[in-house]
Write a protein that holds these residues in place. Structure first.
Motif, PDB file in Angstrom:
ATOM      1  N   VAL A 147      -6.083   5.004  -5.883  1.00 39.20           N
ATOM      2  CA  VAL A 147      -5.150   5.231  -4.850  1.00 39.20           C
ATOM      3  C   VAL A 147      -5.571   6.656  -4.547  1.00 39.20           C
ATOM      4  O   VAL A 147      -4.982   6.954  -3.193  1.00 39.20           O
ATOM      5  CB  VAL A 147      -3.979   5.145  -5.692  1.00 39.20           C
ATOM      6  N   ASP A 183       0.766  -1.876  -0.262  1.00 35.38           N
ATOM      7  CA  ASP A 183      -0.442  -0.001  -0.208  1.00 35.38           C
ATOM      8  C   ASP A 183       0.705   1.594   0.541  1.00 35.38           C
ATOM      9  O   ASP A 183       1.726   1.354   0.576  1.00 35.38           O
ATOM     10  CB  ASP A 183      -0.854   0.259   1.378  1.00 35.38           C
ATOM     11  N   ILE A 184       1.203   1.869  -0.773  1.00 33.69           N
ATOM     12  CA  ILE A 184       2.009   2.996  -0.982  1.00 33.69           C
ATOM     13  C   ILE A 184       1.736   4.378  -0.274  1.00 33.69           C
ATOM     14  O   ILE A 184       2.350   4.980   0.154  1.00 33.69           O
ATOM     15  CB  ILE A 184       1.567   4.160  -2.686  1.00 33.69           C
ATOM     16  N   ASN A 212      -7.138  12.990 -10.609  1.00 34.14           N
ATOM     17  CA  ASN A 212      -8.223  13.390 -11.986  1.00 34.14           C
ATOM     18  C   ASN A 212      -7.530  14.621 -12.540  1.00 34.14           C
ATOM     19  O   ASN A 212      -6.813  15.016 -11.057  1.00 34.14           O
ATOM     20  CB  ASN A 212      -9.638  12.829 -12.130  1.00 34.14           C
ATOM     21  N   ALA A 230       0.892   1.960 -10.302  1.00 33.11           N
ATOM     22  CA  ALA A 230       1.304   1.831 -11.634  1.00 33.11           C
ATOM     23  C   ALA A 230      -0.271   2.711 -12.275  1.00 33.11           C
ATOM     24  O   ALA A 230      -0.930   2.690 -11.881  1.00 33.11           O
ATOM     25  CB  ALA A 230       0.721   0.496 -11.610  1.00 33.11           C
ATOM     26  N   ILE A 231       0.508   4.260 -12.749  1.00 33.36           N
ATOM     27  CA  ILE A 231      -0.208   5.355 -12.893  1.00 33.36           C
ATOM     28  C   ILE A 231      -1.350   4.805 -14.148  1.00 33.36           C
ATOM     29  O   ILE A 231      -0.802   4.292 -15.100  1.00 33.36           O
ATOM     30  CB  ILE A 231       0.166   6.586 -13.300  1.00 33.36           C
ATOM     31  N   GLY A 257      -9.835  14.832  -5.702  1.00 33.29           N
ATOM     32  CA  GLY A 257      -9.833  13.247  -4.827  1.00 33.29           C
ATOM     33  C   GLY A 257     -10.375  12.830  -5.789  1.00 33.29           C
ATOM     34  O   GLY A 257     -11.753  12.740  -7.027  1.00 33.29           O
ATOM     35  N   GLY A 258     -10.870  10.992  -5.658  1.00 34.60           N
ATOM     36  CA  GLY A 258     -11.631   9.839  -6.464  1.00 34.60           C
ATOM     37  C   GLY A 258     -11.456   8.775  -5.759  1.00 34.60           C
ATOM     38  O   GLY A 258     -11.362   8.704  -4.331  1.00 34.60           O
ATOM     39  N   MET A 280       5.561   1.408  -6.103  1.00 37.55           N
ATOM     40  CA  MET A 280       5.270   0.458  -5.320  1.00 37.55           C
ATOM     41  C   MET A 280       3.599  -0.422  -6.365  1.00 37.55           C
ATOM     42  O   MET A 280       2.446   0.136  -6.567  1.00 37.55           O
ATOM     43  CB  MET A 280       4.106   0.942  -4.881  1.00 37.55           C
TER      44      MET A 280
HETATM   45  N1  AR6 Z   1      -1.489   1.881  -3.170  1.00 35.13           N
HETATM   46  C1  AR6 Z   1      -0.482   0.933  -4.260  1.00 35.13           C
HETATM   47  N2  AR6 Z   1      -1.783   0.789  -5.872  1.00 35.13           N
HETATM   48  C2  AR6 Z   1      -2.474   1.140  -5.374  1.00 35.13           C
HETATM   49  C3  AR6 Z   1      -3.418   1.222  -4.027  1.00 35.13           C
HETATM   50  C4  AR6 Z   1      -2.847   1.221  -3.054  1.00 35.13           C
HETATM   51  N3  AR6 Z   1      -3.345   1.677  -1.957  1.00 35.13           N
HETATM   52  N4  AR6 Z   1      -4.774   0.983  -4.501  1.00 35.13           N
HETATM   53  C5  AR6 Z   1      -4.298   0.642  -5.685  1.00 35.13           C
HETATM   54  N5  AR6 Z   1      -2.895   0.721  -6.467  1.00 35.13           N
HETATM   55  P1  AR6 Z   1      -6.345   3.398  -9.803  1.00 35.13           P
HETATM   56  P2  AR6 Z   1      -6.065   5.070 -12.163  1.00 35.13           P
HETATM   57  C6  AR6 Z   1      -3.734   0.092  -7.709  1.00 35.13           C
HETATM   58  O1  AR6 Z   1      -7.155   3.143 -10.378  1.00 35.13           O
HETATM   59  O2  AR6 Z   1      -6.135   3.921 -13.492  1.00 35.13           O
HETATM   60  C7  AR6 Z   1      -9.225   8.350  -9.009  1.00 35.13           C
HETATM   61  O3  AR6 Z   1     -10.639   7.809  -8.965  1.00 35.13           O
HETATM   62  C8  AR6 Z   1      -4.707  -0.132  -9.076  1.00 35.13           C
HETATM   63  O4  AR6 Z   1      -4.688  -1.067  -8.040  1.00 35.13           O
HETATM   64  O5  AR6 Z   1      -6.013   4.110  -8.464  1.00 35.13           O
HETATM   65  O6  AR6 Z   1      -4.469   6.432 -12.801  1.00 35.13           O
HETATM   66  C9  AR6 Z   1      -8.643   9.201  -9.387  1.00 35.13           C
HETATM   67  O7  AR6 Z   1      -9.020  10.258  -9.443  1.00 35.13           O
HETATM   68  C10 AR6 Z   1      -3.679   0.150 -10.211  1.00 35.13           C
HETATM   69  O8  AR6 Z   1      -3.174  -0.680 -10.773  1.00 35.13           O
HETATM   70  O9  AR6 Z   1      -5.569   5.304 -10.304  1.00 35.13           O
HETATM   71  C11 AR6 Z   1      -9.142   9.271 -11.009  1.00 35.13           C
HETATM   72  O10 AR6 Z   1     -10.132   9.900 -11.188  1.00 35.13           O
HETATM   73  C12 AR6 Z   1      -3.341   1.274 -10.035  1.00 35.13           C
HETATM   74  O11 AR6 Z   1      -2.618   1.565  -8.336  1.00 35.13           O
HETATM   75  C13 AR6 Z   1      -8.575   8.100 -11.563  1.00 35.13           C
HETATM   76  O12 AR6 Z   1      -9.214   6.958  -9.994  1.00 35.13           O
HETATM   77  C14 AR6 Z   1      -3.880   2.827 -10.186  1.00 35.13           C
HETATM   78  O13 AR6 Z   1      -5.342   2.373  -9.835  1.00 35.13           O
HETATM   79  C15 AR6 Z   1      -7.886   7.198 -12.100  1.00 35.13           C
HETATM   80  O14 AR6 Z   1      -6.959   5.840 -12.340  1.00 35.13           O
END
Ligand code: AR6
Length: 173
Positions: free
Chosen positions: A36, A13-14, A27, A117-118, A32-33, A154
């Motif tokens: 992550v 967990d980052i 976003n 992983a953005i 917020g969202g 991470m």
């Molecule tokens: N630590 C590390 N990695 C994580 C964690 C964590 N705590 N939680 C999830 N991941 P995402 P995006 C992984 O959807 O695709 C939001 O609503 C997850 O498994 O967080 O860039 C924003 O507000 C995945 O591999 O980001 C935007 O609207 C990676 O982190 C939108 O989501 C990224 O998943 C951005 O989407």
């Protein structure tokens, strides 16, 4: 230290990581969202959202810096990944997230930084392609500027960690 020791993949967990800065895949509103972004705001507390409100958003591929508040980091670097659609500009925008985050980090004397992983969650970027862009872009930046000292990728899941570990290993032969 050689580049091999300065670029590392880990699982977890980052929001728990004590580094100088973590990167938030946000976003364009920066308000917020889920994923992550949600976890980072919950862990940082409401002061983070208050500072984000003063920024006025962030275009896709760019990055903005705030303090870390209740997180165990000095800074959060917010960046906006592309929503994956299979267009040529997707990879350019994703690479921009890494380069612009690292540039901000360098400007603020950040020595250790962690990236999730953005775009690989809600935004649907295929993890194997995104991994190559992440590693190649960070490697090029570190070779060019000799900063930051350390980059941690991470990953949340074991399969994602495996993809990064294999790709990093293939780089060093
Ligand atoms: N630590 C590390 N990695 C994580 C964690 C964590 N705590 N939680 C999830 N991941 P995402 P995006 C992984 O959807 O695709 C939001 O609503 C997850 O498994 O967080 O860039 C924003 O507000 C995945 O591999 O980001 C935007 O609207 C990676 O982190 C939108 O989501 C990224 O998943 C951005 O989407």
């Amino acid at each position: 230290m050689n580049l091999e020791d300065r670029l590392k993949a880990r699982q977890g967990d980052i929001t728990k990581l004590a580094v100088d800065a973590i990167v938030n895949p946000a976003n364009t509103s920066l308000l917020g969202g889920g994923g992550v972004d949600g976890a980072i705001h919950r862990a940082a507390g409401p002061e983070l959202l208050a500072e984000c409100r003063t920024i006025g958003g962030c275009p896709t591929g760019e990055a903005r810096l705030t303090k870390g508040y209740r997180l165990p980091v000095r800074y959060v670097i917010h960046t906006v990944g592309p929503i994956f659609r299979g267009r040529p500009e997707d990879s350019r925008l994703l690479a921009g997230c890494y380069t612009n985050s690292l540039t901000l980090a360098m400007d603020h004397g950040i020595r250790t930084i962690a990236f999730p992983a953005i775009s690989c969650g809600v935004y649907g970027y295929p993890i194997a392609d995104a991994c190559k862009i992440a590693v190649d872009t960070c490697e090029t930046f570190m070779e060019t500027y000799d900063a930051p000292e350390k980059v941690i990728f991470m990953l949340f899941s074991a399969p994602d960690l495996d993809i990064y570990t294999r790709y990093l290993a293939s780089r060093w032969g």
